[in-house]
Structures are given as structure tokens and as C-alpha cells.
Design an enzyme around this catalytic site. Structure first.
Site, short mmCIF file in Angstrom:
data_model
loop_
_atom_site.label_atom_id
_atom_site.label_comp_id
_atom_site.label_asym_id
_atom_site.label_seq_id
_atom_site.Cartn_x
_atom_site.Cartn_y
_atom_site.Cartn_z
N HIS A 122 11.31 7.83 0.63
CA HIS A 122 11.80 6.46 0.41
C HIS A 122 10.96 5.68 -0.58
O HIS A 122 11.42 4.67 -1.12
CB HIS A 122 11.88 5.71 1.75
CG HIS A 122 10.55 5.33 2.32
ND1 HIS A 122 9.84 6.16 3.17
CD2 HIS A 122 9.79 4.21 2.18
CE1 HIS A 122 8.72 5.56 3.53
NE2 HIS A 122 8.66 4.39 2.94
N HIS A 187 0.92 -4.62 3.68
CA HIS A 187 1.53 -4.14 4.92
C HIS A 187 0.66 -3.02 5.49
O HIS A 187 -0.05 -2.33 4.78
CB HIS A 187 2.97 -3.67 4.74
CG HIS A 187 3.18 -2.46 3.88
ND1 HIS A 187 2.99 -2.47 2.51
CD2 HIS A 187 3.59 -1.20 4.19
CE1 HIS A 187 3.27 -1.27 2.02
NE2 HIS A 187 3.62 -0.48 3.02
#
Length: 273
Positions: A122, A187
Site C-alpha cells: 500500500h 504516525h
């Protein structure tokens, strides 16, 4: 001879394939998607022959048994894993272009592995889904290890990008080249801090990036970035490489949103050179 006709850098997360349902997060996500639509339109208008995509991998294609620092996808086809909620999609490549880029980087002193018909997770396919939503262009996957120590320094990633740019300009296979670096911003993945977004770090990074102050970002201590903005923030190396390739003078910030459902500070920029 090749030339860069378009350049960008974006954050990504597989979670962004899911639109938050209501509230402030939904509005933030819509602004991110608007940003990607703007970027996709400018990419299509640039009419590239190939889209160089700089990203990483999350233990699907590369693992501890073989983990290069840099690799170049070679071959004519790159299959998507279709994991983490990202629709499965395969991409075409230009084998001679990939071979020329790998050879040029090795000649320049970067021992980039060749990865024939490499599968894309991804990190690649999420932004490509959004940029190539209703059309297609051949891609060249460029992998930088942003996941497992030892990582290349930020300075090394910038130098790699500058060498990549020189190689692209010297090769004779593809004339009109686009490039995108993707990853980050703040993140944490698989740690107790997962869900935290460090907007102060994101803002500091974006202010420097859009001003073209790449050498200042390249001087960032890797541990400082990871401790303060998460292991996912290590992917700013891909931004540096893309900007270095085009000798960026700055960038235009199209969108920045801390989307809590996505656990990520998401930014969309078009690089200026």
C-alpha cells in the site's frame, strides 16, 4: 534525454481508502481527497511517459531475509498486493527504463538492488490509486528502506534522490518523467502511541519542505524524528528523494489534515523546481 515534467510528495496510509463517517474527520478527509484530485489533474495534464514512485514496504515484499536499503523495480509489470483495504490493482512498467535507472545509480555509487516485477504494497498502491483513479501510466517503483534499522540517513536519502535525478535526465528511454515521493507524515505503527498525530512536527517539516530547505530536513536526527513523530515518520526520506531528484526550489502545500481515524498527519504537496 529525460526531463521531469511533474513532481509531488504526499503522505499516505492504507486506512485512507475508508472515508470517516461524519464529524470533523470526514471534513478533513474530504479536503485530503480534494487535494489528491487536484494533484491527479495536474499529473494527467503533464502527459508523462512514466511515473517514478518512491515509497517503502511493510514486510510484504521484503523481509529480514532480504532487506535492501535501495531497490529499483525492473520489468514490465508490477502486481499490487491489494492489502490493508487498498483495492488490488496491477501496474505496467518500462523494463528498459528501470534497467537504465538501476545501472546509472550503481555507476553513481548507490548499490541499488534490481527487483524484477516487484510486488507493491500500500505504500505504493494507495497513492497510485488516488493519482491514477481513472487513467493509467507506466510506473517505476523506487524503494527506500524506511522500516528496519539500519536506515539510510536523511542526508543519504537526499543524495540518492539527487543522483536519481541525474540518471533520469541522462537516460534515453523515457523523455517525459513524473515523480512522486510518498510516506509519513507523523504516525506510529504497532506501538502504544498508535493514534497519536504530532501536528507540531508535521507543521515544522512542511514549512521547511515548502520553502525548499531540504538540507535542513536532511540534517534531522533519525531517532529524534522517530521518537517525536513515530516510526511512520521515517518515510520523510521518500519526500527528500523526490525533491532532490528535481532540484526542488520549494513546494506548494495543497492540503494538510490530521485525520484521527487514519492515525496519520496527511499532507499533499506539488514540488516546484
Amino acid at each position: 534525454m529525460g526531463s521531469f515534467v511533474w513532481a509531488a510528495a504526499t503522505a499516505h496510509t492504507g486506512a485512507m481508502m475508508r472515508l470517516p463517517d461524519g464529524g470533523a474527520d470526514e471534513a478533513r478527509a474530504e479536503r485530503v481527497f480534494d487535494g489528491f484530485r487536484t494533484l491527479a489533474a495536474s499529473l494527467k495534464a503533464a502527459r508523462p511517459d512514466v511515473l517514478v514512485t518512491i515509497a517503502t514496504d511493510h514486510f510484504l515484499t521484503y523481509g529480514y531475509e532480504f532487506l535492501p536499503i535501495f531497490s529499483i523495480g525492473t520489468g514490465d509489470r508490477f502486481e499490487g498486493w491489494g492489502e490493508f483495504g487498498v483495492p488490488k490493482r496491477d501496474y505496467t512498467g518500462i523494463a528498459d527504463f528501470g534497467a537504465a535507472v538501476q545501472a546509472g545509480l550503481v555507476d553513481a555509487g548507490f548499490d541499488a538492488a534490481g527487483a524484477r516485477d516487484v510486488k507493491l504494497d500500500h505504500a505504493f498502491s494507495c497513492p497510485l490509486q488516488l493519482l491514477l483513479q481513472d487513467w493509467d501510466v507506466p510506473v517505476l517503483p523506487v524503494y527506500i528502506n524506511c522500516t528496519v534499522a539500519p536506515l539510510p540517513s536523511h542526508a543519504r536519502a537526499l543524495a540518492f534522490g539527487r543522483a536519481l535525478g541525474d540518471v533520469v535526465r541522462a537516460q534515453g528511454v523515457a523523455e517525459r518523467v513524473a515523480i512522486v515521493g510518498t510516506g509519513g507524515l507523523s504516525h506510529w505503527v504497532g506501538t502504544p502511541q498508535t493514534g497519536t498525530i504530532n501536528t507540531a512536527f508535521d507543521r515544522q517539516f512542511l514549512d521547511l519542505f515548502t520553502a525548499g530547505r531540504l538540507d535542513e530536513i536532511a540534517a534531522f536526527d533519525s531517532d529524534w524524528v522517530i521518537n517525536g513523530a513515530g516510526n511512520g515518520a521515517a518515510e520523510i526520506r521518500n519526500w527528500l528523494a523526490a525533491a532532490g531528484a528535481v532540484n526542488a526550489t520549494g513546494a506548494r502545500e495543497i492540503a494538510y489534515e490530521p485525520v484521527s481515524m487514519w492515525n496519520t498527519g496527511i499532507a499533499v504537496t506539488e514540488i516546484l523546481s
